[in-house]
Design a protein around this motif. Structure first.
Motif, PDB file in Angstrom:
ATOM      1  N   GLU A 280       4.256  11.316  -8.318  1.00 43.36           N
ATOM      2  CA  GLU A 280       3.749  10.969  -9.552  1.00 43.36           C
ATOM      3  C   GLU A 280       4.548   9.660 -10.188  1.00 43.36           C
ATOM      4  OE1 GLU A 280       2.368  12.742 -11.950  1.00 43.36           O
ATOM      5  OE2 GLU A 280       1.785  14.571 -10.751  1.00 43.36           O
ATOM      6  N   ALA A 281       5.854   9.261  -9.609  1.00 42.19           N
ATOM      7  CA  ALA A 281       6.477   8.268 -10.035  1.00 42.19           C
ATOM      8  C   ALA A 281       5.518   6.841  -9.849  1.00 42.19           C
ATOM      9  CB  ALA A 281       7.574   8.039  -9.640  1.00 42.19           C
ATOM     10  N   ASP A 282       4.643   6.887  -8.963  1.00 45.79           N
ATOM     11  CA  ASP A 282       3.822   5.876  -8.736  1.00 45.79           C
ATOM     12  C   ASP A 282       2.228   5.901  -9.459  1.00 45.79           C
ATOM     13  OD1 ASP A 282       5.324   5.059  -6.572  1.00 45.79           O
ATOM     14  OD2 ASP A 282       4.288   6.758  -5.482  1.00 45.79           O
ATOM     15  N   LEU A 283       2.290   6.755 -10.286  1.00 48.33           N
ATOM     16  CA  LEU A 283       1.005   6.708 -11.311  1.00 48.33           C
ATOM     17  C   LEU A 283       1.404   5.626 -12.082  1.00 48.33           C
ATOM     18  CD1 LEU A 283       0.547  10.567 -11.588  1.00 48.33           C
ATOM     19  CD2 LEU A 283      -0.783   9.053 -10.159  1.00 48.33           C
ATOM     20  N   PRO A 284      -0.123   5.380 -12.807  1.00 48.44           N
ATOM     21  CA  PRO A 284      -1.424   5.196 -12.349  1.00 48.44           C
ATOM     22  C   PRO A 284      -1.446   4.377 -11.034  1.00 48.44           C
ATOM     23  CG  PRO A 284      -1.350   3.802 -14.051  1.00 48.44           C
ATOM     24  CD  PRO A 284       0.154   4.321 -14.032  1.00 48.44           C
ATOM     25  N   LEU A 285      -2.425   4.897 -10.025  1.00 41.31           N
ATOM     26  CA  LEU A 285      -2.760   4.231  -8.821  1.00 41.31           C
ATOM     27  C   LEU A 285      -4.206   3.636  -8.984  1.00 41.31           C
ATOM     28  CD1 LEU A 285      -2.240   7.454  -6.567  1.00 41.31           C
ATOM     29  CD2 LEU A 285      -0.694   5.457  -7.097  1.00 41.31           C
ATOM     30  N   LEU A 286      -4.389   2.636  -8.208  1.00 38.39           N
ATOM     31  CA  LEU A 286      -5.654   2.199  -7.852  1.00 38.39           C
ATOM     32  C   LEU A 286      -6.165   2.388  -6.502  1.00 38.39           C
ATOM     33  CD1 LEU A 286      -7.900   0.625  -9.102  1.00 38.39           C
ATOM     34  CD2 LEU A 286      -6.676  -1.625  -8.563  1.00 38.39           C
ATOM     35  N   VAL A 287      -7.307   3.115  -6.071  1.00 37.79           N
ATOM     36  CA  VAL A 287      -8.016   3.175  -4.732  1.00 37.79           C
ATOM     37  C   VAL A 287      -8.713   1.904  -4.740  1.00 37.79           C
ATOM     38  CG1 VAL A 287      -9.120   4.633  -3.477  1.00 37.79           C
ATOM     39  CG2 VAL A 287      -7.756   5.671  -5.144  1.00 37.79           C
TER      40      VAL A 287
ATOM     41  N   ASP B  74     -15.052   2.854   5.838  1.00 39.52           N
ATOM     42  CA  ASP B  74     -15.013   3.773   4.842  1.00 39.52           C
ATOM     43  C   ASP B  74     -13.385   3.702   4.573  1.00 39.52           C
ATOM     44  OD1 ASP B  74     -13.744   4.965   6.960  1.00 39.52           O
ATOM     45  OD2 ASP B  74     -14.590   6.893   6.598  1.00 39.52           O
ATOM     46  N   GLU B  75     -12.627   2.501   5.269  1.00 38.09           N
ATOM     47  CA  GLU B  75     -10.825   2.394   4.856  1.00 38.09           C
ATOM     48  C   GLU B  75     -10.714   2.026   3.576  1.00 38.09           C
ATOM     49  OE1 GLU B  75      -7.343   0.041   6.473  1.00 38.09           O
ATOM     50  OE2 GLU B  75      -9.254  -0.587   7.289  1.00 38.09           O
ATOM     51  N   VAL B  76      -9.926   2.936   2.793  1.00 38.23           N
ATOM     52  CA  VAL B  76      -9.482   2.755   1.811  1.00 38.23           C
ATOM     53  C   VAL B  76      -7.983   2.839   1.505  1.00 38.23           C
ATOM     54  CG1 VAL B  76     -11.624   3.519   0.394  1.00 38.23           C
ATOM     55  CG2 VAL B  76      -9.658   5.203   0.903  1.00 38.23           C
ATOM     56  N   PHE B  77      -7.404   2.234   0.540  1.00 38.12           N
ATOM     57  CA  PHE B  77      -5.977   2.386   0.498  1.00 38.12           C
ATOM     58  C   PHE B  77      -5.439   2.660  -1.222  1.00 38.12           C
ATOM     59  CE2 PHE B  77      -6.687  -2.049  -0.057  1.00 38.12           C
ATOM     60  CZ  PHE B  77      -5.696  -2.495  -0.818  1.00 38.12           C
ATOM     61  N   CYS B  78      -4.328   2.911  -1.231  1.00 38.45           N
ATOM     62  CA  CYS B  78      -3.798   3.196  -2.638  1.00 38.45           C
ATOM     63  C   CYS B  78      -2.714   1.976  -3.109  1.00 38.45           C
ATOM     64  CB  CYS B  78      -3.308   4.447  -2.877  1.00 38.45           C
ATOM     65  SG  CYS B  78      -4.312   5.770  -2.897  1.00 38.45           S
ATOM     66  N   GLU B  79      -2.625   1.663  -4.245  1.00 41.95           N
ATOM     67  CA  GLU B  79      -1.529   0.966  -4.520  1.00 41.95           C
ATOM     68  C   GLU B  79      -1.380   0.919  -6.140  1.00 41.95           C
ATOM     69  OE1 GLU B  79      -2.864  -3.264  -3.894  1.00 41.95           O
ATOM     70  OE2 GLU B  79      -3.827  -3.483  -5.950  1.00 41.95           O
TER      71      GLU B  79
ATOM     72  N   ALA C 125       0.799  -1.154  -0.135  1.00 42.54           N
ATOM     73  CA  ALA C 125      -0.032  -0.204  -0.037  1.00 42.54           C
ATOM     74  C   ALA C 125       0.830   1.112  -0.133  1.00 42.54           C
ATOM     75  CB  ALA C 125      -0.864   0.068   1.069  1.00 42.54           C
ATOM     76  N   LEU C 126       0.462   2.274  -0.642  1.00 46.43           N
ATOM     77  CA  LEU C 126       1.205   3.534  -0.965  1.00 46.43           C
ATOM     78  C   LEU C 126       0.566   4.479   0.091  1.00 46.43           C
ATOM     79  CD1 LEU C 126       1.571   3.465  -4.722  1.00 46.43           C
ATOM     80  CD2 LEU C 126       3.369   3.104  -3.073  1.00 46.43           C
ATOM     81  N   THR C 127       1.418   4.995   1.222  1.00 48.62           N
ATOM     82  CA  THR C 127       0.739   5.929   1.909  1.00 48.62           C
ATOM     83  C   THR C 127       0.796   7.550   1.465  1.00 48.62           C
ATOM     84  OG1 THR C 127       3.159   6.094   3.112  1.00 48.62           O
ATOM     85  CG2 THR C 127       1.217   4.402   3.952  1.00 48.62           C
ATOM     86  N   GLU C 128       1.963   7.797   0.790  1.00 44.71           N
ATOM     87  CA  GLU C 128       2.106   8.978   0.310  1.00 44.71           C
ATOM     88  C   GLU C 128       2.557   8.942  -1.290  1.00 44.71           C
ATOM     89  OE1 GLU C 128       4.692  11.535   2.517  1.00 44.71           O
ATOM     90  OE2 GLU C 128       3.618  11.112   4.459  1.00 44.71           O
ATOM     91  N   PRO C 129       1.547   8.794  -2.194  1.00 45.47           N
ATOM     92  CA  PRO C 129       1.841   8.325  -3.614  1.00 45.47           C
ATOM     93  C   PRO C 129       2.345   9.609  -4.148  1.00 45.47           C
ATOM     94  CG  PRO C 129      -0.549   7.739  -2.989  1.00 45.47           C
ATOM     95  CD  PRO C 129       0.153   8.568  -1.924  1.00 45.47           C
TER      96      PRO C 129
END
Length: 685
Positions: free
Chosen positions: A139-146, A184-189, A133-137
């Motif tokens: 530009e290099a992490d794009l694209p992201l999936l929430v 409502d917990e979500v995360f990014c990867e 999981a990415l806590t602070e995405p």
């Protein structure tokens, strides 16, 4: 020993479980909401208990009501099916606390996999590869999936391609996740657009045996929900397949898993795979595994719940199986869900048990069923087995094309085209497949709609007069004219586009020489009846089967079906829609409003969000302008065509002529002391 099983679910999965129970001699109990009172799963059960209400939150998601129903009906076990409460550890505990048998994994195992973030940490601890999981995405992490941490099925998921969009998408995902899963917990990867969705079917008993019952590819998805699944997953190197199965068994062993479950992985282009989640229940796509192994996974679930031992190893797969999910939705209209009466659902090949050259139909509906906005849009699953993948794809595509499906719009045509697409047949699979090939999969069949409309017009004429209109006269007659709207797609030329399809006008004349169809001089009429028309074109005969339901006409051929809506011969000039009016495209519930009266909006800008068939749908501004009226509010139930908002179109910008007209006596030329009159623009509301 289980003697009476309550299925805490509805539709297709309830019927599927009941079928196995009948074979095993187990009595069955159904539960139903008010809209489902006449549903097939209720009628097929030995007993049924009403859950008062319509919304899932008041019925199928009420653990207390379902446990009470099981006790009242004398059931001694509960099967959760999939969806609803199937992965709710609290429900599993409530069932066990009531002294009932829970046909599923231990509550602790469900809880361990209940949060995707916690599950990933657990899997990483036992050596299963994960996408962190990415806590602070950046530009290099794009694209992201929430993603929603507490659930799946595409809900609470958003693809983000710009960091500027991230806050809004996070807020939308949290709101949807809270409504769907109570968290409502979500995360990014990281989002891997060319990745494949591959999963491993698990089955474990209470004596320490864990089966990896083969694998499946589920990469063909829309809105992160599966559309076509197959087993085995094609094109996997042997070492990747072996490693996937080992990782899945490790995942099950780490949480003391028992019963049926599925470990889902994302397979990257470089061959590396990453754990996504573990579904602690039976999957929708379980029939393809049954088809290639000969197993009845529901029967095995019940056997494990009764304490029986599995054999040391599962059977090896044989042949190939592909499943297509038939949804009540229109892919050409941004997957818009459809509701209404399902008049007919008919496959030409009957259901056959688990293996063998043939088809299997798992449906939650039947002719006469009402498709409502309360539940998932899936009508049925069609499964084909054959010795090879190519043969299975051909058999399934042909069965879907020949099926007679009358009622709301469906994705049948997209399924047929996907199964016949060269990239699919070459196993060039990834989760963006449907989006990448959207133009090919949703392009209109102009010629097919025109021929279908002509056949419908001739059948209508035969039905109204008992025979075809008499064209056998000495004097020439005026052509017969019929207007139809073809479902979905875009047409050109003489056919006018509408929001829901293309208008097709048929003009024909019957003379002593036969049929004269305007624009199609090569078409000849061979035979016509109210339900059947035969046309010949260049010596090639085609038979069209016609069925009418009010102004709705369905025309079927072995190559597919066309849905038409009969229109008045001459359009009513008084009937028009204000170009700035925003009408509800489907029945549903307003869940969010994201614009305010007085706001300047652009065409295509989301104004509000509707929830229908367990999915959220953004409703956008029909034109550039100002939002002058907003009739939608969160919680409001709306029907198709309900006025939601009005956008006052922006005034057209008049170009300044390159050459100014010469001044006249009545309009003297401006001078420095006499400026040109100011341009007065309407003020915004």
């Amino acid at each position: 020993m289980i003697t009476n099983l309550l299925v805490a679910n509805r539709g297709e999965i309830a019927r599927r479980v009941f079928r196995t129970c009948r074979e095993l001699g187990i009595a069955t109990t159904a539960v139903h909401s008010d809209p489902d009172a006449g549903a097939p799963h209720v009628r097929e059960a030995d007993a049924a208990v009403r859950l008062p209400g319509a919304a899932p939150a008041d019925t199928y998601l009420r653990a207390d009501l379902i446990v009470r129903a099981a006790l009242a009906a004398g059931a001694d076990a509960v099967h959760p099916g999939y969806g609803f409460l199937s992965e709710n550890a609290g429900f599993a505990r409530a069932v066990l606390d009531a002294g009932l048998v829970w046909v599923g994994p231990p509550p602790a195992a469900i809880a361990a996999m209940g949060s995707k973030t916690a599950a990933k940490r657990l899997m990483a601890g036992v050596g299963v590869p994960v996408l962190g999981a990415l806590t602070e995405p950046t530009e290099a992490d794009l694209p992201l999936l929430v993603k929603a941490a507490a659930g799946g099925g595409g809900r609470g998921m958003r693809v983000v391609r710009s960091l500027a969009d991230l806050p809004g998408e996070l807020a939308a995902a949290r709101a949807e996740a809270a409504k769907a899963f109570g968290s409502d917990e979500v995360f990014c990867e990281r989002y891997l657009p060319a990745g494949r969705h591959v999963e491993v079917q698990l089955l474990a008993d209470t004596h320490g045996t864990v089966w990896a019952v083969g694998d499946r590819d589920c990469s063909l998805q829309r809105r992160h929900q599966k559309v076509i699944e197959e087993a085995p997953a094609p094109g996997l190197p042997a070492e990747v397949r072996t490693a996937l199965h080992a990782a899945a068994r490790d995942a099950a062993g780490a949480i003391g898993y028992t019963g049926a479950g599925t470990a889902e992985f994302l397979l990257a282009e470089d061959g590396r795979f990453y754990f996504l989640e573990m579904n602690t229940r039976l999957q929708v796509e379980h029939p393809v595994t049954e088809a290639v192994t000969g197993l009845d996974l529901v029967a095995l679930q019940l056997a494990v719940a009764e304490g029986e031992r599995l054999l040391p190893e599962p059977p090896a797969p044989s042949g190939h199986a592909i499943e297509a999910r038939l949804y009540a939705e229109d892919p050409a209209q941004d997957w818009r869900p459809a509701t209404g009466t399902l008049h007919r659902l008919e496959l030409t090949v009957p259901y056959q048990e688990f293996t063998g050259a043939g088809l299997r139909l798992d449906a939650g509906v039947e002719a006469g069923s009402e498709i409502t906005p309360h539940y998932d849009a899936m009508l049925a699953k069609v499964i084909a087995w054959a010795p090879t993948r190519a043969a299975a794809a051909r058999r399934l595509a042909d069965a879907l094309a020949r099926a007679r499906i009358h009622g709301p719009a469906t994705n049948r045509e997209l399924l047929v085209r996907a199964l016949r697409h060269p990239a699919f047949l070459a196993a060039e699979l990834h989760t963006g497949f449907l989006a990448e090939h959207s133009d090919d999969l949703t392009a209109p069949d102009t010629g097919g709609a025109e021929r279908a409309a002509l056949a419908a017009a001739l059948a209508d004429a035969a039905g109204r007069r008992g025979a075809l209109p008499s064209g056998w006269r000495n004097l020439p007659s005026q052509p017969q004219l019929r207007r139809y709207r073809a479902e979905g797609g875009t047409k050109s030329g003489a056919e006018a586009d509408t929001e829901d399809g293309a208008e097709v006008t048929v003009r024909y004349r019957l003379t002593r020489a036969g049929l004269l169809a305007e624009g199609h001089p090569e078409v000849e009429l061979v035979e016509a009846a109210p339900d059947r028309v035969v046309l010949s074109e260049g010596g090639l005969r085609r038979t069209y089967r016609i069925a009418r339901y009010g102004d709705r006409v369905h025309v079927d051929t072995p190559a597919g079906g066309t849905a038409l809506t009969a229109l008045p011969r001459f359009p009513d000039p008084a009937v028009r829609t204000d170009p700035g009016a925003l009408l509800a495209p489907m029945p549903g519930t307003v869940v969010r409003v994201v614009a305010a009266v007085g706001e300047t909006v652009a065409a295509g800008q989301p104004l509000l969000v509707l929830e229908a068939m367990k999915m959220e749908h953004r409703v956008a501004a029909p034109a550039d302008g100002t939002l002058v009226e907003l009739l939608a509010a969160p919680g409001r139930q709306v029907e198709t065509g309900t006025l939601l908002a009005v956008v006052q179109p922006a005034p057209a910008v008049q170009p300044v002529p390159a050459v100014q007209p010469a001044p006249t006596a009545a309009q003297p030329a401006p001078t420095a002391a006499q400026p040109a009159p100011a341009v007065v623009r309407p003020t915004e509301a």
